[in-house]
Write an enzyme that holds these catalytic residues in place. Structure first.
Site, PDB file in Angstrom:
ATOM      1  N   ASP A 173       0.856  -1.192   0.000  1.00 38.53           N
ATOM      2  CA  ASP A 173       0.000   0.000   0.000  1.00 38.53           C
ATOM      3  C   ASP A 173       0.891   1.240   0.000  1.00 38.53           C
ATOM      4  O   ASP A 173       2.074   1.156   0.349  1.00 38.53           O
ATOM      5  CB  ASP A 173      -0.850   0.044   1.274  1.00 38.53           C
ATOM      6  CG  ASP A 173      -2.071  -0.852   1.172  1.00 38.53           C
ATOM      7  OD1 ASP A 173      -2.427  -1.215   0.051  1.00 38.53           O
ATOM      8  OD2 ASP A 173      -2.645  -1.176   2.217  1.00 38.53           O
TER       9      ASP A 173
ATOM     10  N   ASP B  90      -4.674  -2.888   5.057  1.00 41.11           N
ATOM     11  CA  ASP B  90      -5.144  -2.338   6.339  1.00 41.11           C
ATOM     12  C   ASP B  90      -6.659  -2.363   6.467  1.00 41.11           C
ATOM     13  O   ASP B  90      -7.194  -2.354   7.555  1.00 41.11           O
ATOM     14  CB  ASP B  90      -4.626  -0.903   6.558  1.00 41.11           C
ATOM     15  CG  ASP B  90      -4.930   0.016   5.383  1.00 41.11           C
ATOM     16  OD1 ASP B  90      -5.776  -0.357   4.541  1.00 41.11           O
ATOM     17  OD2 ASP B  90      -4.322   1.091   5.298  1.00 41.11           O
TER      18      ASP B  90
ATOM     19  N   ASP C 246      -9.253  -5.542   2.131  1.00 40.84           N
ATOM     20  CA  ASP C 246      -7.953  -6.124   1.783  1.00 40.84           C
ATOM     21  C   ASP C 246      -7.859  -7.589   2.189  1.00 40.84           C
ATOM     22  O   ASP C 246      -6.923  -8.284   1.806  1.00 40.84           O
ATOM     23  CB  ASP C 246      -6.811  -5.353   2.468  1.00 40.84           C
ATOM     24  CG  ASP C 246      -6.595  -3.985   1.845  1.00 40.84           C
ATOM     25  OD1 ASP C 246      -6.760  -3.879   0.616  1.00 40.84           O
ATOM     26  OD2 ASP C 246      -6.270  -3.036   2.578  1.00 40.84           O
TER      27      ASP C 246
END
Length: 1027
Positions: free
Chosen positions: A465, A764, A768
């Site tokens: 990310d 997070d 996901d």
């Protein structure tokens, strides 16, 4: 060997089938100590038990009645009426227990538990609904429970605490007992007992007891050292388990919002739940929006359940899939179904790791070979004794000495099995992983699954990310386009607002404070605190600054909320205004929201048409802000008239643009260097983000991820490609912007299956979870991550820092290499000990190494060897090698070369000493020539292992001393081995069948052992393939 291991001892790093877990267990029949060997493997019977509990949760006895379809309609009606009557009577006839009344409450814990667990609406109505329950447990939906010590104590006494029953920790004596369960040690103990009895009868006390006592003392030493190592390991795992359980939740107590541990929750607490949270206890829905609950962890069912005030039951252990709510806690701890399930699940244990299983396979193969050699050795020794007696003509007469001699042969055969079955191999994996996990904890990485530690060492790709991982996650709103111009926020509120109309300012503040997933709350210290994601926090901080202008905002009522969704990349709310009209506010990804707008507020606060020219200007503005590495968001609104219903979908067209904001999130210090380390280690780093492509490219260049020949692509373009196009493009992708969770999942799946990469993925959010689950190693963020993401992950990055991910990769490689070193060392000892004793028994009719000596050698190579080699800290050199990847062999050609080279040298030396030792050391005139020679052989053999242990620190490099002084465990083990060897030779000869050696003999033993090091260095120069 490798192909046999791959066929029979292959399990996945995660989500292995139960068939695979059962298969390898059945093949492991040569096991000395089942309690130790299978201690760190999954308890499959407990898992079956846990599933049975899940199935029982799925079939709720109160709802079961409704599932029956009766052929006779009248019978069905009668049954339903009876059921309702029983429930009605239960509600009326409930009497409050005296101890509950005395404590100041009007409902007992059993009654509360039956309402929520049974999802009984009838019982709930009998207690005046949720509001009635709230009153009866003396709490308030707005203020929460009182925190006075007396009231808290009374709550705990009546309703209990939110903690689950766990298996009690094993004490040191239990590990002593488990170490004694070793079958071979038991047989040796029996041999020692017989030896003691026969020896004392034949030779009296104490002379006749020496051999037996020597074996007993050796067994006790092995047991003590083994138990100590296992106990220390268990303490490390216990510390890690404590860290895993550090889960906090937002509650209101004494009219103040605060974070507390879920284990401190009490009945009556008002808990605030958001997307990704785990429901921490059983409770009732008080208020909220669009609440979807995933109950798969409790019932095994994956379909989410909608929770509303009409169906308000929330069960502990379930997950918030969408929406947010306030709940009141009604049942805690072991009174909940989740508590009972957790008690069983905790005994199920972690899946065994691929290396553990593979080394169990190696131990099984070598164990079978060792067992064969042990039987042959015993047969040859006994045959030699028979032949000797036949030559002497005494084969019909047997004495106690003959019995002792045969017993010694049997003890040697059993001890060969002790040495040959490398029980320490799979246990060394656990030792190394426990050591690495403890150290990683200090480096801010919490490993949830053992296998992730070793799999990370093979990682070839990291899909990361952007926000919070590559950047600091400390967001500040620095620029905003409002009323026709881009404004700097840091100029002060007066300057910023000087040319913005009051009506525009009012709409902007209303949008910020109503259309938010964050909240401005009062803390228990009386201060103001902003709760929410960093993006929401930045917007609310900006809103608080604007409020200094005393902006006039209408009092409105929140009617509907659509929480932020990473698929839609927007959040929306509907407000009911004082006049009865409705207004929608929406915010999200700038280009997506801009496409939904057809009007805009001008510099006078008037609504004007958003023409093509202005639209292009706004797109250019967004691009300029994005190229400055700013995250851009659009805020807009729409008047809905007076006909909106809460059941309706919030429209997504015809909006009026209020403004565009640019939020700064600086790159973390050290990220560029960490990405460079990954490149040198052969690990490809890819950025996968939901942000604008220009923002993503700017950050990726700053981090060193995006190169000149790399590709940046947007999620919508990626998901529209064919399989052939994906095959060509995926290796080049370095940045994926505006990606959805399914884009991330697709990328990971293709990398793993089509390209056979070992993939680590960071995440997070709740969405996901599929990608984290699909990846070889799922890395969840400890600060920004939701509980759903953390539960799907294998490692939690506690500081959300990309540099920590690189540290995890380094430790993973260290674990893999350390276990390879230990396997190389142990297999060398196995091979030499087996061949020496077998060949000697066949050719000379005696074994040079006695049972006591072999037990000591076993301890050197097993427990002590694992401590020395499996706990080597990682070096920077590890990150300059190519990754092992998915198809690398564990026992490589390099290892076989080193094992064969060192084994050949040791065997030649030992064999030379056996055949020429008496002449070489001038022992012809000695009264105890054979005893001295056997002591020399034993001493030389041990020092060969000591120096081989040093050589094993590096499998390919000549310099094996680099960093040795920093490894205190290695030095301590080596020093202890040498000191104890001196004690055995010089002072414990009576028990160990040794005799003190002269200084030249000591020098020769050490020199021969030391000579193994240059031999090992020379062998390392022989080129072999890498596999």
């Amino acid at each position: 060997m490798e192909s046999y291991l791959n066929d029979n001892f292959e399990v996945k790093p995660k989500n292995s089938s139960e068939e695979a877990l059962q298969r390898w267990r059945k093949l492991c029949w040569v096991v000395k100590n089942r309690k130790r060997r299978f201690r760190f493997t999954a308890n499959l019977s407990k898992r079956f038990e846990a599933r049975a509990i899940q199935r029982s949760n799925l079939v709720n006895p109160l709802s079961l009645l409704h599932c029956f379809i009766f052929r006779d309609e009248s019978l069905r009606t009668l049954m339903l009426v009876s059921h309702a009557a029983i429930q009605f009577l239960n509600g009326i006839t409930y009497s409050v227990p005296d101890e509950v009344k005395a404590a100041g409450f009007q409902i007992g814990p059993d009654e509360l538990g039956s309402i929520v667990e049974g999802r009984s609406l009838e019982k709930l109505k009998g207690h005046d609904g949720v509001e009635g329950i709230v009153k009866k447990i003396s709490t308030s939906t707005s203020n929460g429970i009182s925190t006075s010590e007396d009231l808290l104590t009374r709550r705990k006494d009546i309703y209990g605490i939110n903690q689950f029953t766990e298996s009690p920790s094993k004490g040191f004596l239990v590990y002593i007992w488990e170490a004694l369960q070793d079958t071979t040690l038991m047989i040796l103990g029996l041999c020692a007992s017989v030896s003691l009895i026969v020896g004392i009868i034949m030779e009296g006390w104490p002379k006749g007891a020496h051999d037996g006592l020597g074996i007993v003392a050796s067994i006790m030493l092995v047991v003590f050292v083994t138990a100590t190592s296992d106990y220390r390991q268990s303490l490390q795992f216990k510390d890690l388990d404590k860290e895993k359980k550090k889960i906090t939740i937002q509650v209101t107590r004494n009219d103040c919002r605060q974070k507390i541990s879920i284990y401190d929750l009490l009945v009556g607490d008002i808990v605030h739940l958001a997307v990704g949270d785990q429901v921490p206890a059983d409770g009732l829905f008080v208020s909220g929006f669009s609440l979807l609950i995933n109950e798969s962890s409790l019932t095994g069912e994956s379909d989410p359940r909608t929770v509303t005030i009409k169906d308000p039951f929330l069960l502990s252990g379930t997950k918030v899939q969408n929406g947010s709510c306030k709940m009141v806690v009604t049942t805690v701890g072991m009174r909940t179904q989740w508590g009972k399930l957790m008690a069983t699940l905790s005994e199920g244990g972690d899946d065994e790791t691929p290396l553990q299983v593979k080394l169990n396979g190696v131990a099984t193969i070598i164990g079978k070979i060792g067992l064969f050699f042990a039987v042959i050795t015993f047969a040859v020794l006994v045959q030699g004794m028979f032949l000797k007696k036949m030559q002497d003509g005494s084969h019909w007469t047997w004495s106690g000495e003959n019995a002792l001699e045969m017993l010694e042969y049997f003890a040697i055969a059993v001890t060969i099995v002790v040495v040959a079955v490398p029980e320490g191999l799979p246990l060394a994996v656990t030792l190394s992983l426990a050591f690495a996990m403890k150290k990683m904890m200090n480096d801010r990485a919490l490993v949830r699954h053992l296998a992730a530690c070793e799999t990370m060492g093979s990682a070839t790709n990291i899909c990361s990310d952007k926000t919070g991982t590559l950047t600091t996650n400390h967001m500040t709103l620095v620029k905003a386009w409002i009323s026709g111009e881009v404004r700097q926020v840091n100029t002060g509120v007066s300057t910023f607002c000087s040319t913005i109309s009051d009506s525009t300012l009012g709409l902007l503040v209303e949008s910020i404070f109503t259309n938010t997933g964050g909240e401005v709350v009062k803390t228990d210290k009386g201060t103001t605190e902003i709760l929410g994601t960093p993006t929401e926090t930045a917007l609310l901080e900006f809103g608080l600054m604007l409020k200094e202008k005393k902006v006039d905002v209408q009092n409105s009522k929140l009617v509907k909320v659509e929480p932020f969704n990473s698929e839609k990349k927007r959040m929306a709310v509907v407000l009911e205004l004082p006049g009865g009209n409705f207004r929608a506010h929406c915010k999200g990804a700038s280009e997506i929201i801009l496409n939904a707008c057809d009007k805009v507020l001008n510099e006078n606060g008037e609504v004007v048409v958003l023409d093509k020219q202005l639209n292009n200007h706004l797109k250019d503005t967004i691009e300029v802000l994005a190229n400055e590495a700013l995250r851009t968001l659009c805020l807009c609104y729409k008047e809905l008239g007076n006909e909106f219903d809460a059941k309706d979908e919030i429209p997504f067209e015809g909006y009026t643009l209020i403004g565009i904001v640019g939020i700064k999130d600086p790159v973390r210090p050290g990220v560029r260097e960490s990405v460079a380390i990954c490149r040198s280690a052969g690990i490809t780093v890819r950025m996968v983000t939901g942000d604008n492509i220009n923002t993503a490219k700017a950050i990726a260049r700053e981090c060193g991820i995006l190169s000149d020949d790399g590709l940046a692509i947007e999620g919508p373009d990626f998901r529209g490609m064919s399989e052939e196009e994906l095959f060509k493009i995926i290796p080049k992708i370095q940045v994926m912007a505006r990606s959805s969770p399914m884009d991330k999942h697709t990328l990971v799946k293709h990398l793993r299956t089509t390209f056979q990469e070992v993939v680590a993925v960071t995440g997070d959010g709740t969405n996901d979870a599929p990608a984290l689950h699909e990846a070889d190693i799922g890395l969840a963020m400890g600060i920004a991550g939701t509980e759903v993401a953390k539960e799907s992950a294998d490692v939690i990055i506690l500081d959300d820092n990309f540099s920590t991910i690189v540290t995890v990769a380094k430790w993973g490689r260290s674990v893999y290499v350390n276990i390879q070193k230990f396997v190389q060392f142990q297999l060398t000892v196995n091979v030499v000990a087996l061949i020496v004793n077998f060949s000697s028994a066949c050719l000379t009719g005696s074994a040079p190494l006695t049972a006591v000596q072999l037990l000591w050698v076993n301890m050197i190579m097993d427990t002590l060897g694992a401590l020395a080699l499996a706990t080597e800290p990682p070096t920077d050199e590890l990150m300059k090698r190519s990754p092992v990847g998915r198809k690398g062999n564990f026992i490589t050609n390099v290892m076989w070369r080193n094992i064969m080279g060192q084994s050949l040298y040791q065997f030649i030396v030992i064999w030379y000493l056996q055949t020429r030792g008496i002449a070489a050391f001038h022992l012809h005139n000695s009264d105890h020539a054979d005893l001295v020679l056997n002591t020399l052989i034993f001493n030389t053999f041990v020092f060969c292992q000591v120096f081989n242990e040093v050589s094993s620190r590096e499998m390919e490099k000549i310099d094996v001393f680099k960093g040795i002084l920093k490894n205190y465990v290695f030095l301590a083990v080596l020093t202890a081995t040498v000191i104890f060897q001196i004690i055995i030779i010089e002072f414990l000869g009576t028990f160990a069948n040794t005799t003190p050696l002269t200084l030249p003999q000591w020098f020769a033993s050490v020199a021969i052992g030391f000579l193994g090091m240059p031999i090992a260095a020379a062998v390392k120069m022989i080129p072999v393939g890498s596999r």
